[in-house]
Design a protein around this motif. Structure first.
Motif, short mmCIF file in Angstrom:
data_model
loop_
_atom_site.label_atom_id
_atom_site.label_comp_id
_atom_site.label_asym_id
_atom_site.label_seq_id
_atom_site.Cartn_x
_atom_site.Cartn_y
_atom_site.Cartn_z
N ALA A 124 -8.44 -7.42 14.88
CA ALA A 124 -7.70 -7.42 13.61
C ALA A 124 -7.60 -6.01 13.06
O ALA A 124 -6.56 -5.62 12.51
N MET A 125 -8.67 -5.23 13.21
CA MET A 125 -8.64 -3.86 12.69
C MET A 125 -7.69 -2.98 13.51
O MET A 125 -6.94 -2.17 12.96
N ALA A 126 -7.71 -3.17 14.83
CA ALA A 126 -6.77 -2.43 15.67
C ALA A 126 -5.34 -2.80 15.29
O ALA A 126 -4.45 -1.94 15.23
N LEU A 127 -5.14 -4.08 14.99
CA LEU A 127 -3.81 -4.55 14.57
C LEU A 127 -3.40 -3.87 13.27
O LEU A 127 -2.25 -3.43 13.12
N ALA A 128 -4.35 -3.77 12.34
CA ALA A 128 -4.05 -3.12 11.06
C ALA A 128 -3.65 -1.67 11.27
O ALA A 128 -2.69 -1.17 10.67
N LEU A 129 -4.36 -0.97 12.16
CA LEU A 129 -4.04 0.43 12.44
C LEU A 129 -2.63 0.54 13.03
O LEU A 129 -1.81 1.34 12.60
N ALA A 130 -2.37 -0.30 14.03
CA ALA A 130 -1.07 -0.23 14.71
C ALA A 130 0.05 -0.53 13.74
O ALA A 130 1.08 0.16 13.71
N VAL A 131 -0.16 -1.57 12.93
CA VAL A 131 0.89 -2.01 12.03
C VAL A 131 1.18 -0.98 10.95
O VAL A 131 2.34 -0.70 10.62
N SER A 132 0.12 -0.37 10.40
CA SER A 132 0.38 0.58 9.32
C SER A 132 1.09 1.81 9.86
O SER A 132 1.94 2.40 9.18
N LEU A 133 0.74 2.18 11.08
CA LEU A 133 1.41 3.33 11.69
C LEU A 133 2.90 3.04 11.88
O LEU A 133 3.76 3.87 11.54
N SER A 134 3.19 1.86 12.39
CA SER A 134 4.60 1.55 12.65
C SER A 134 5.34 1.24 11.36
O SER A 134 6.52 1.52 11.23
N ALA A 135 4.62 0.67 10.37
CA ALA A 135 5.27 0.39 9.08
C ALA A 135 5.75 1.68 8.45
O ALA A 135 6.80 1.74 7.82
N GLY B 299 -2.12 4.79 2.18
CA GLY B 299 -1.75 3.59 1.44
C GLY B 299 -1.49 2.42 2.37
O GLY B 299 -2.07 1.34 2.22
N PHE B 300 -0.63 2.65 3.38
CA PHE B 300 -0.33 1.61 4.36
C PHE B 300 -1.61 1.11 5.03
O PHE B 300 -1.86 -0.08 5.15
N LEU B 301 -2.43 2.09 5.44
CA LEU B 301 -3.63 1.78 6.21
C LEU B 301 -4.62 0.95 5.41
O LEU B 301 -5.13 -0.07 5.88
N GLY B 302 -4.86 1.39 4.17
CA GLY B 302 -5.85 0.70 3.33
C GLY B 302 -5.45 -0.75 3.09
O GLY B 302 -6.24 -1.67 3.24
N MET B 303 -4.19 -0.95 2.76
CA MET B 303 -3.72 -2.30 2.43
C MET B 303 -3.77 -3.19 3.67
O MET B 303 -4.21 -4.35 3.58
N ALA B 304 -3.32 -2.67 4.81
CA ALA B 304 -3.30 -3.49 6.03
C ALA B 304 -4.72 -3.87 6.44
O ALA B 304 -4.98 -5.03 6.79
N ALA B 305 -5.63 -2.90 6.38
CA ALA B 305 -7.01 -3.20 6.78
C ALA B 305 -7.61 -4.23 5.85
O ALA B 305 -8.30 -5.16 6.29
N GLY C 147 0.83 -1.20 0.00
CA GLY C 147 0.00 0.00 0.00
C GLY C 147 0.86 1.25 0.00
O GLY C 147 0.55 2.24 -0.67
N GLY C 148 1.97 1.17 0.76
CA GLY C 148 2.88 2.31 0.81
C GLY C 148 3.45 2.62 -0.57
O GLY C 148 3.49 3.77 -1.01
N SER C 149 3.84 1.53 -1.30
CA SER C 149 4.41 1.78 -2.62
C SER C 149 3.35 2.24 -3.60
O SER C 149 3.63 3.03 -4.51
N ALA C 150 2.11 1.76 -3.41
CA ALA C 150 1.02 2.25 -4.26
C ALA C 150 0.80 3.75 -4.03
O ALA C 150 0.54 4.50 -4.96
N ALA C 151 0.94 4.16 -2.75
CA ALA C 151 0.76 5.58 -2.44
C ALA C 151 1.82 6.43 -3.14
O ALA C 151 1.51 7.50 -3.65
N TYR C 152 3.06 5.92 -3.19
CA TYR C 152 4.10 6.65 -3.91
C TYR C 152 3.74 6.78 -5.38
O TYR C 152 3.95 7.81 -6.01
N LEU C 153 3.19 5.69 -5.92
CA LEU C 153 2.84 5.66 -7.34
C LEU C 153 1.73 6.66 -7.64
O LEU C 153 1.74 7.36 -8.65
N LEU C 154 0.74 6.70 -6.74
CA LEU C 154 -0.42 7.57 -6.96
C LEU C 154 -0.18 8.98 -6.45
O LEU C 154 -0.94 9.89 -6.76
#
Lengths: 261, 300, 268
Positions: B190-201, B73-79, B59-66
């Motif tokens: 799982a959603m809380a995990l996605a939030l935490a992970v995308s933030l730290s990613a 980007g991170f958040l959407g992909m992780a969720a 998602g992060g690399s997609a964000a760079y592309l867009l």
């Protein structure tokens, strides 16, 4: 291109064999952590000016020892996670100090078929043969141990030795596969085809052969598609492996092994 | 002399804008990761936590592309990935490890393609390194409010499901007998995990956020005896490691002239040290004479 | 007999797991504060029946009626992860409000209630230890406290006496009996061996062949009743004060079964 084709075939042979045990032992995380954690080895090797393969192999061995040791303290997934994080942190530092180009980092992570030369091919052939031979050697005790480590111990096997043997074979097969499909995606070549193979048979060795077959088809298609589109081969390996898994699930893959493992 | 130079360094440290942003975002990420990581480790979902981080990199690399805000980007992909895993898991829990591996494989394949396109289409050659290994000192200050909001959302969600999640971690059967909605609880987690992970990613990078998520929690679990103390300890380890790592990285500009050492290296090493120390303490305790007796019921 | 208030009533319950019919037709009632044993051999469907009562498994046909209110449940052979930072005390507290969302400040009333429960099951000594590090018998006491702390009207226990030695068995039966009176809970407890329970139980539900027969112990455990339930001849023998059920000749009774299929027998 011919080199890439041959090397990829050798890698698929080894990955299929090892993948069968990765699936049976539920070791997908270790199969992911070992190669990815070995990737800093390549950075270290280029910093010291030696062949990349030795750096990868060295870090794979370190990974086996570290995961094996950490497993005694905590659970396997924690051991894998911590080794992975530690190795990558070291890798970031080495990259930073060696000032490698982003392009070559990318090649290590996601595979770079064009960079393969004849000597590398010879090394891959030797180690892929060694992997298959080792798998054949420990296959039966390892399968019993995957079913139940108590049964294996009762039959005279040593659970800790078998776990080390398994991790060692895993490290060997991943080290050779890193230059081809990249550190990130080696494990998906093991997990996808082998889990799909369970859907086609209830017999363990037949499942192993089918896993190798699916692996070969996956790799060949991935290379052909990468050649045609000019997109990275890692992308096709990752996506095709996932398709294998989904296909296996759709075929209702709950065989005896799937239930036990 | 040492004190003066340290004072001088630290003076620059606090007034430096990128450092202040790193301290805020990194601290938030560490706190959230410690809290969410605790339940993740207890539920034996360390691999899923790592996989989400790697996948969010796509998602992060997609964000760079867009050309959009990378956090989204991170958040959407992780969720998305967390949703797929929870959805498919319901039918067959034994397949969890394999399924995680497959989702990870697909996500990484996607990341390979998107990073390749970043390089060829947009000519952002550093994207791979930024996305995968993070860059705390280049976080734009505009992200701070969004990042802290994400952190707060993850913390609120974790607090909300704290007890039901604890019971279903202990035993799904006990939880169901008590009327816990196991599926809903797992989904919120799982959603809380996605939030935490995308933030730290985004802060320490996709492939190193695992350390922030798993390390402090695993260390705290080795020594803490009750849930609340495990929570406090994990948060403390995460915060100290992150802020300590930032301070060390800042100092390191003076060690190797012209080139600082990466922040994530220091953070991960501090976390691993914490884990090893915690394991040592646990081992010492287990060897102590006041260890709990192994057999029991008929002894009293 | 059907005078008291029913805490639990099953009517012609059938459960199929996968392709295999496990329960064909099970009916019985449990009244307030009754102490009832669910007896059956391994694989007779005891756990399935308890899980159907809890609503974990969908019932194919028939009805399960449960009185409103909490249900306590102690599962069979539960493995508690020693890596969890949960003391015995915390597990009991989770029995009180583990299903609630959100956090709560510690309260004296809650702490007192947990303490009282720990004392009632005799778990005070190990209340501060990690629950995963306790012995099987100790864990069972903690889980019992966890199940009872919300004062359920119905307590279900799956094989609580398995893996206990003879001395502890008598101790646990006495404890269960005392607690069910003290807390006013009806108890349904499964076991494969009825002997340690016979002196303590009010009623018995005997499960075999996918069907059940229920009643007072001496009404149910009789040669003619159990033979009809099994569908072939069994002998109920009494040896040294113990009851033993032994299979008899099979052929004659199979013919009898084909003539007159038996599903549920209700003993007056």
């Amino acid at each position: 291109m011919m080199h890439a084709w041959i090397v990829a075939t050798l890698v698929a042979l080894a990955a299929g064999c090892v993948g069968f045990f990765v699936v049976a032992r539920r070791a997908a995380f270790a199969a992911h952590a070992l190669p990815l954690g070995a990737f800093p080895g390549a950075a270290a090797a280029s910093l010291m000016g030696v062949n990349e393969f030795w750096g990868l192999a060295g870090f794979s061995v370190l990974g086996v020892l570290a995961i094996g040791q950490l497993q005694r303290v905590g659970r396997r997934e924690i051991a894998s996670a911590l080794w992975l994080a530690g190795a990558l942190a070291l890798g970031v530092l080495l990259l930073n100090l060696s000032g490698r180009y982003a392009q070559s980092v990318y090649g290590l992570l996601f595979g770079d078929l064009l960079g393969i030369d004849t000597t590398q091919m010879a090394v891959v052939a030797a180690f892929s043969g060694l992997t298959v031979a080792l798998v054949a050697w420990v296959a039966r005790p390892l399968l019993l141990d995957s079913l139940s480590s108590e049964l294996a111990s009762a039959a005279g096997g040593r659970a800790s030795a078998l776990e080390f043997a398994f991790l060692g074979i895993l490290a060997l097969s991943t080290a050779i596969a890193v230059p081809v499909v990249g550190a990130m995606l080696v494990f998906s070549l093991m997990v996808g085809p082998a889990s799909a193979a369970r859907a086609f048979t209830d017999r363990p060795w037949r499942a192993l052969v089918i896993a190798v077959g699916i692996c070969l088809v996956t790799v060949w298609s991935a290379i052909a598609l990468a050649y045609l589109t000019n997109w990275p081969v890692g992308f096709f390996v990752g996506v095709l492996s996932s398709f294998c898994y989904v296909a296996g699930r759709l075929r209702g893959g709950t065989t005896a092994l799937a239930q036990v493992a | 002399m040492g004190a003066i130079s340290a004072f001088g360094l630290m003076g620059g440290f606090w007034s430096n804008q990128p450092v202040r942003v790193a301290l805020a975002v990194g601290g938030g990420a560490a706190l959230v990761c410690a809290v969410v990581g605790l339940s993740t480790v207890m539920r034996r979902q360390a691999f899923a936590g790592h996989a989400l981080a790697d996948v969010s990199g796509a998602g992060g690399s997609a964000a760079y592309l867009l050309g959009i805000n990378p956090l989204f980007g991170f958040l959407g992909m992780a969720a998305g990935a967390a949703g797929v895993m929870e959805w498919a898991q319901v039918r067959d829990a034994r397949e969890r490890d394999l399924l995680t591996g497959v989702v990870l494989g697909a996500g990484l394949g996607l990341a390979a393609l998107l990073l390749y396109l970043d390089m060829t289409v947009r000519s952002v050659s550093g994207a791979a390194i930024t996305v995968l290994f993070g860059s705390m000192f280049t976080i734009p200050p505009s992200i701070v409010p969004v990042a802290l909001a994400v952190a707060a959302a993850a913390l609120v969600a974790s607090a909300l499901i704290f007890r039901p999640l604890l019971v279903s971690t202990l035993s799904v059967d006990l939880a169901r007998a008590q009327g816990v909605s196991v599926r809903t609880t797992a989904l919120i987690h799982a959603m809380a995990l996605a939030l935490a992970v995308s933030l730290s990613a985004m802060t320490v990078g996709a492939i190193l956020s695992t350390a922030l998520l798993i390390g402090p929690a695993a260390a705290a679990l080795r020594v803490a005896r009750r849930p609340a103390s495990a929570l406090v300890l994990a948060a403390l380890i995460g915060l100290v490691a992150t802020w300590g790592g930032i301070a060390l990285a800042y100092q390191s500009y003076y060690w190797t002239p012209g080139r600082g050492w990466p922040v994530s290296f220091f953070i991960v090493m501090l976390i691993i040290c914490a884990y090893l120390v915690a394991s040592g303490i646990a081992r010492l305790r287990a060897g102590a004479p006041d260890a709990p007796p192994l057999s029991g019921c008929q002894e009293h | 007999m059907n005078t008291g208030e029913a805490v639990l009533a099953l009517e012609r319950v059938a459960v199929t797991l996968g392709e295999r019919p496990v329960l064909r037709e099970v009916s019985f009632r449990l009244e307030a504060e009754q102490f009832c044993a669910l007896i059956g051999t391994n694989g007779s469907g005891k756990t399935t029946l308890l899980r159907a009562i809890l609503g974990f498994i969908r019932v194919q046909s028939g009805r399960v009626d449960r009185a409103a209110g909490a249900v306590g449940y102690v599962p069979q052979k539960i493995t508690l992860d020693p890596g969890l930072p949960l003391r015995a005390r915390d597990v009991v507290a989770l029995g009180l409000d583990g299903a609630r969302f959100g956090t709560r400040l510690p309260s004296k009333a809650r702490t007192a209630r947990v303490q009282q429960m720990l004392r009632a099951v005799g778990a005070e000594e190990f209340a501060e230890q990690r629950v995963g590090a306790l012995s099987g018998g100790q864990q069972q006491r903690v889980l019992l406290a966890h199940a009872l702390v919300r004062r359920p009207k119905l307590l279900l226990l799956d094989e609580p006496l398995a893996n206990l030695d003879v001395g502890s068995t008598a101790e646990i039966v006495a404890l269960l009996r005392r607690l069910s009176h003290e807390f006013g809970a009806a108890v349904l407890l499964s076991a494969h061996d009825m002997n340690p329970l016979l002196p303590a139980v009010d009623r018995i539900v005997y499960l075999a062949n996918g069907c059940a027969v229920s009643g007072k112990a001496d009404e149910v455990v009789r040669t003619e009743v159990l033979s009809r339930l099994y569908g072939y001849h069994v002998d109920v023998l009494r040896v040294h004060g113990r009851v033993v059920v032994v299979a008899g000749a099979r052929d004659e009774s199979r013919e009898a079964l084909e003539r007159d299929p038996v599903h549920t027998i209700t003993v007056p």
